[in-house]
Design a protein around this motif. Structure first.
Motif, PDB file in Angstrom:
ATOM      1  N   THR A 136      -4.638 -26.680  17.935  1.00  0.00           N
ATOM      2  CA  THR A 136      -4.168 -25.306  18.138  1.00  0.00           C
ATOM      3  C   THR A 136      -4.321 -24.468  16.870  1.00  0.00           C
ATOM      4  O   THR A 136      -4.276 -23.261  16.925  1.00  0.00           O
ATOM      5  CB  THR A 136      -2.689 -25.292  18.572  1.00  0.00           C
ATOM      6  OG1 THR A 136      -1.922 -25.990  17.583  1.00  0.00           O
ATOM      7  CG2 THR A 136      -2.523 -25.943  19.922  1.00  0.00           C
ATOM      8  N   ALA A 137      -4.498 -25.135  15.725  1.00  0.00           N
ATOM      9  CA  ALA A 137      -4.673 -24.428  14.457  1.00  0.00           C
ATOM     10  C   ALA A 137      -6.152 -24.456  14.065  1.00  0.00           C
ATOM     11  O   ALA A 137      -6.947 -25.166  14.655  1.00  0.00           O
ATOM     12  CB  ALA A 137      -3.837 -25.102  13.376  1.00  0.00           C
ATOM     13  N   SER A 138      -6.491 -23.687  13.070  1.00  0.00           N
ATOM     14  CA  SER A 138      -7.861 -23.712  12.569  1.00  0.00           C
ATOM     15  C   SER A 138      -8.091 -25.007  11.800  1.00  0.00           C
ATOM     16  O   SER A 138      -7.224 -25.433  11.040  1.00  0.00           O
ATOM     17  CB  SER A 138      -8.100 -22.539  11.621  1.00  0.00           C
ATOM     18  OG  SER A 138      -7.930 -21.322  12.299  1.00  0.00           O
ATOM     19  N   PRO A 139      -9.241 -25.637  11.986  1.00  0.00           N
ATOM     20  CA  PRO A 139      -9.505 -26.875  11.235  1.00  0.00           C
ATOM     21  C   PRO A 139      -9.663 -26.576   9.748  1.00  0.00           C
ATOM     22  O   PRO A 139     -10.018 -25.463   9.367  1.00  0.00           O
ATOM     23  CB  PRO A 139     -10.808 -27.382  11.845  1.00  0.00           C
ATOM     24  CG  PRO A 139     -11.457 -26.186  12.436  1.00  0.00           C
ATOM     25  CD  PRO A 139     -10.343 -25.262  12.847  1.00  0.00           C
ATOM     26  N   LEU A 140      -9.402 -27.586   8.938  1.00  0.00           N
ATOM     27  CA  LEU A 140      -9.596 -27.429   7.502  1.00  0.00           C
ATOM     28  C   LEU A 140     -11.083 -27.286   7.216  1.00  0.00           C
ATOM     29  O   LEU A 140     -11.915 -27.933   7.848  1.00  0.00           O
ATOM     30  CB  LEU A 140      -9.056 -28.651   6.759  1.00  0.00           C
ATOM     31  CG  LEU A 140      -7.543 -28.832   6.760  1.00  0.00           C
ATOM     32  CD1 LEU A 140      -7.165 -30.176   6.149  1.00  0.00           C
ATOM     33  CD2 LEU A 140      -6.869 -27.706   5.999  1.00  0.00           C
ATOM     34  N   SER A 141     -11.409 -26.447   6.258  1.00  0.00           N
ATOM     35  CA  SER A 141     -12.810 -26.288   5.878  1.00  0.00           C
ATOM     36  C   SER A 141     -13.287 -27.551   5.169  1.00  0.00           C
ATOM     37  O   SER A 141     -12.479 -28.336   4.653  1.00  0.00           O
ATOM     38  CB  SER A 141     -12.980 -25.089   4.949  1.00  0.00           C
ATOM     39  OG  SER A 141     -12.392 -25.361   3.687  1.00  0.00           O
ATOM     40  N   ASN A 142     -14.579 -27.753   5.142  1.00  0.00           N
ATOM     41  CA  ASN A 142     -15.136 -28.902   4.425  1.00  0.00           C
ATOM     42  C   ASN A 142     -14.769 -28.844   2.950  1.00  0.00           C
ATOM     43  O   ASN A 142     -14.547 -29.869   2.325  1.00  0.00           O
ATOM     44  CB  ASN A 142     -16.652 -28.960   4.603  1.00  0.00           C
ATOM     45  CG  ASN A 142     -17.041 -29.376   5.998  1.00  0.00           C
ATOM     46  OD1 ASN A 142     -16.278 -30.020   6.700  1.00  0.00           O
ATOM     47  ND2 ASN A 142     -18.233 -28.997   6.405  1.00  0.00           N
ATOM     48  N   CYS A 143     -14.679 -27.642   2.404  1.00  0.00           N
ATOM     49  CA  CYS A 143     -14.303 -27.481   1.007  1.00  0.00           C
ATOM     50  C   CYS A 143     -12.860 -27.925   0.773  1.00  0.00           C
ATOM     51  O   CYS A 143     -12.575 -28.655  -0.170  1.00  0.00           O
ATOM     52  CB  CYS A 143     -14.491 -26.024   0.589  1.00  0.00           C
ATOM     53  SG  CYS A 143     -14.244 -25.743  -1.182  1.00  0.00           S
ATOM     54  N   ASP A 144     -11.944 -27.506   1.642  1.00  0.00           N
ATOM     55  CA  ASP A 144     -10.548 -27.938   1.518  1.00  0.00           C
ATOM     56  C   ASP A 144     -10.433 -29.445   1.678  1.00  0.00           C
ATOM     57  O   ASP A 144      -9.685 -30.095   0.942  1.00  0.00           O
ATOM     58  CB  ASP A 144      -9.663 -27.231   2.545  1.00  0.00           C
ATOM     59  CG  ASP A 144      -9.362 -25.791   2.179  1.00  0.00           C
ATOM     60  OD1 ASP A 144      -9.637 -25.394   1.024  1.00  0.00           O
ATOM     61  OD2 ASP A 144      -8.864 -25.047   3.051  1.00  0.00           O
ATOM     62  N   LEU A 145     -11.172 -30.004   2.620  1.00  0.00           N
ATOM     63  CA  LEU A 145     -11.153 -31.453   2.801  1.00  0.00           C
ATOM     64  C   LEU A 145     -11.645 -32.171   1.553  1.00  0.00           C
ATOM     65  O   LEU A 145     -11.070 -33.185   1.136  1.00  0.00           O
ATOM     66  CB  LEU A 145     -12.006 -31.854   4.007  1.00  0.00           C
ATOM     67  CG  LEU A 145     -11.413 -31.550   5.374  1.00  0.00           C
ATOM     68  CD1 LEU A 145     -12.457 -31.736   6.468  1.00  0.00           C
ATOM     69  CD2 LEU A 145     -10.192 -32.414   5.641  1.00  0.00           C
ATOM     70  N   GLU A 146     -12.700 -31.656   0.940  1.00  0.00           N
ATOM     71  CA  GLU A 146     -13.233 -32.274  -0.270  1.00  0.00           C
ATOM     72  C   GLU A 146     -12.231 -32.196  -1.411  1.00  0.00           C
ATOM     73  O   GLU A 146     -12.048 -33.153  -2.159  1.00  0.00           O
ATOM     74  CB  GLU A 146     -14.548 -31.612  -0.675  1.00  0.00           C
ATOM     75  CG  GLU A 146     -15.202 -32.237  -1.876  1.00  0.00           C
ATOM     76  CD  GLU A 146     -15.549 -33.708  -1.709  1.00  0.00           C
ATOM     77  OE1 GLU A 146     -15.637 -34.408  -2.732  1.00  0.00           O
ATOM     78  OE2 GLU A 146     -15.736 -34.177  -0.569  1.00  0.00           O
ATOM     79  N   LYS A 147     -11.545 -31.083  -1.555  1.00  0.00           N
ATOM     80  CA  LYS A 147     -10.538 -30.944  -2.613  1.00  0.00           C
ATOM     81  C   LYS A 147      -9.375 -31.898  -2.381  1.00  0.00           C
ATOM     82  O   LYS A 147      -8.890 -32.536  -3.322  1.00  0.00           O
ATOM     83  CB  LYS A 147     -10.043 -29.500  -2.689  1.00  0.00           C
ATOM     84  CG  LYS A 147     -11.099 -28.559  -3.234  1.00  0.00           C
ATOM     85  CD  LYS A 147     -10.644 -27.114  -3.180  1.00  0.00           C
ATOM     86  CE  LYS A 147     -11.728 -26.189  -3.703  1.00  0.00           C
ATOM     87  NZ  LYS A 147     -11.335 -24.775  -3.645  1.00  0.00           N
TER      88      LYS A 147
END
Length: 124
Positions: free
Chosen positions: A101-112
């Motif tokens: 229901t929320a926006s997925p985490l960006s690949n950049c946020d996941l990498e951090k």
């Protein structure tokens, strides 16, 4: 007789050299939404906490009384889930967080987040 061939050859060479020159564009300026700068140190307070606060510790989820397992409003709550492995499973392996229901985490946020977890999830 040879002069036209020399002139034509010189023009062709000049054209070839100017069309294959160096290219100095900066990737982050060309593609601002796809560049992820992980060269700076990833810290809890400066990097991880803002990601957690805007995606996890939101009303109804990982807050006191929320439906999410764990209280992510403090370092201790996040660190507990990182230490027991449930954070990595939900966020990196299953990509289940945040929920659909929320926006997925960006690949950049996941990498951090991954860099912080792999560094031993320091409280810095």
């Amino acid at each position: 007789m040879r002069l036209p061939f020399i002139l034509a050859g010189s023009c062709a060479l000049a054209l070839l050299l100017t069309s294959t020159g160096c290219y100095y564009d900066v990737e982050s300026e060309l593609y601002p939404n796809s560049f992820c700068d992980t060269s700076a140190a990833v810290t809890f307070a400066g990097t991880v906490q803002p990601i957690i606060q805007s995606n996890c510790a939101v009303p109804g989820c990982h807050v006191p009384g929320g439906s999410g397992v764990g209280d992510f409003t403090s370092y201790a709550g996040v660190a507990e889930k990182v230490a027991d492995g449930s954070f990595a499973t939900a966020v990196f392996d299953q990509r289940a967080m945040p929920p659909s229901t929320a926006s997925p985490l960006s690949n950049c946020d996941l990498e951090k987040l991954r860099l912080w977890v792999n560094a031993g999830h320091p409280n810095n």
